[in-house]
Design an enzyme around this catalytic site. Structure first.
Site, PDB file in Angstrom:
ATOM      1  CG  HIS A 125      -2.206  -1.196   1.519  1.00 60.73           C
ATOM      2  ND1 HIS A 125      -3.009  -1.461  -0.073  1.00 60.73           N
ATOM      3  CD2 HIS A 125      -2.186  -2.108   2.304  1.00 60.73           C
ATOM      4  CE1 HIS A 125      -3.484  -2.068   0.632  1.00 60.73           C
ATOM      5  NE2 HIS A 125      -3.698  -2.739   1.369  1.00 60.73           N
ATOM      6  CG  ASP A 162      -3.179  -7.842   0.306  1.00 62.97           C
ATOM      7  OD1 ASP A 162      -2.534  -8.939   1.498  1.00 62.97           O
ATOM      8  OD2 ASP A 162      -3.911  -7.787   0.525  1.00 62.97           O
ATOM      9  CG  HIS A 164      -6.468  -4.880   1.045  1.00 63.73           C
ATOM     10  ND1 HIS A 164      -6.038  -6.098   2.070  1.00 63.73           N
ATOM     11  CD2 HIS A 164      -7.964  -4.842   1.886  1.00 63.73           C
ATOM     12  CE1 HIS A 164      -6.991  -6.034   3.320  1.00 63.73           C
ATOM     13  NE2 HIS A 164      -8.107  -5.403   3.111  1.00 63.73           N
ATOM     14  CG  ASP A 245      -5.437 -10.221   3.059  1.00 58.52           C
ATOM     15  OD1 ASP A 245      -5.047 -10.540   1.799  1.00 58.52           O
ATOM     16  OD2 ASP A 245      -4.835  -8.366   3.450  1.00 58.52           O
TER      17      ASP A 245
END
Ligand SMILES: [Zn+2]
Length: 308
Positions: A125, A162, A164, A245
């Protein structure tokens, strides 16, 4: 040829506030599961200290100075709403970068088959000038540029599964066609980016997944979008932003993968690394917040890496 595992005790000393999902216990859960005798053949290496100058491969100097200045002398400092730093966070993040770059050295020198870096904080991120989403610096992006500068890699692919979207990696390579960024992620979900229409210089491939989907949609996204992009790009190195995740147990998202899906996806990327990249593949831990789901998924992923 062995699979190398990079760890370091400093990764446990990057502290987050009580109740925060990105916590040191994540690495303890991974360490426990990889202590099983099934992983005896892993080549376990303590990560070297990183070269701070390589942070500048992905982030400007004033931003790096700003993050450094935000590291507290005691306690836990807030960097943004969900990103924090503690006194040892600088050493942790620099060591995470050192581990990723060392793994790149390993696969280019041919001393190992592939490598997994079990480090924190995660990185995907972190944008050029913004630390966010539990991430301070973008480890995968730095490692990709390191492979280009140190080993002459012309094309590096980063595959990010991931749950996200890796807005940071996308931001850093938005106008850099020498790096292919492919992401599967839940949408809508934090950080809000990752639509199919976001294509950068033609080097960004986003494959968003609807909430409550699972194995079928994930595998279809890899088969129909990510793997063809890899075949077309023919990278000299594949880096996996390996977040776990999207596991069905994870509390931060609603994608229902099992450890079998990570086993399968790892096999697909190993096959592509064999076809295009001289088998060069480096995997970097990103997210994964249910300790059991994380441990089982890492075991499946690393077990598959060991099969080569
Ligand atoms: Zn994540």
């Amino acid at each position: 040829m062995v699979t190398r595992l990079y760890t370091h005790p400093i990764f446990l000393e990057h502290l987050t506030p009580p109740g925060h999902p990105e916590r040191p216990d994540r690495l303890r859960a991974i360490e426990r599961v990889l202590n099983d005798e099934a992983f005896n053949a892993l080549d376990r290496v303590t990560a070297p200290q990183g070269d701070e100058a390589t942070i500048l491969y992905a982030h400007p100097e004033d931003f790096v100075a700003r993050v450094r200045a935000a590291i507290p002398e005691s306690g836990i400092a807030s960097i943004d709403a969900d990103t924090s730093a503690s006194p040892k966070s600088w050493q942790a993040v620099v060591t995470a970068i050192g581990a990723a770059n060392a793994a790149v050295d390993d696969v280019f020198e041919g001393s190992v088959a592939n490598a997994f870096v079990a480090a924190r904080p995660p990185g995907h991120h972190a944008e050029k000038t913004t630390a966010m989403g539990f991430c301070l610096f973008n480890t995968a992006a730095i490692a990709a540029r390191y492979a280009q500068k140190k080993h002459g890699a012309e094309r590096v692919a980063i595959v990010d599964w991931d749950v996200h979207h890796g807005n940071g990696t996308q931001d850093i390579f938005w106008d850099d066609p020498s790096v292919l960024y492919c992401s599967t992620h839940q949408m809508p979900l934090y950080p809000g980016t990752g639509a199919k229409s976001e294509t950068g210089a033609g080097n960004i491939v986003n494959a968003p997944l609807a909430p409550q989907t699972g194995s079928d949609m994930f595998r279809d996204a890899l088969l129909s979008r990510v793997l063809p992009a890899l075949d077309n790009f023919a990278p000299d190195l594949i880096i996996i932003s390996a977040g776990f995740d999207a596991h069905h147990r994870d509390p931060l998202a609603e994608i229902n993968l099992s450890e079998d899906d990570f086993d399968w996806a790892t096999g697909q990327l190993l096959e592509r690394a064999g076809r295009h990249s001289g088998n060069r593949l480096v995997s970097l831990l990103e997210g994964g917040y249910d300790l059991q789901g994380l441990a089982f998924s890492v075991a499946a992923h690393v077990g598959r890496l060991m099969k080569g």
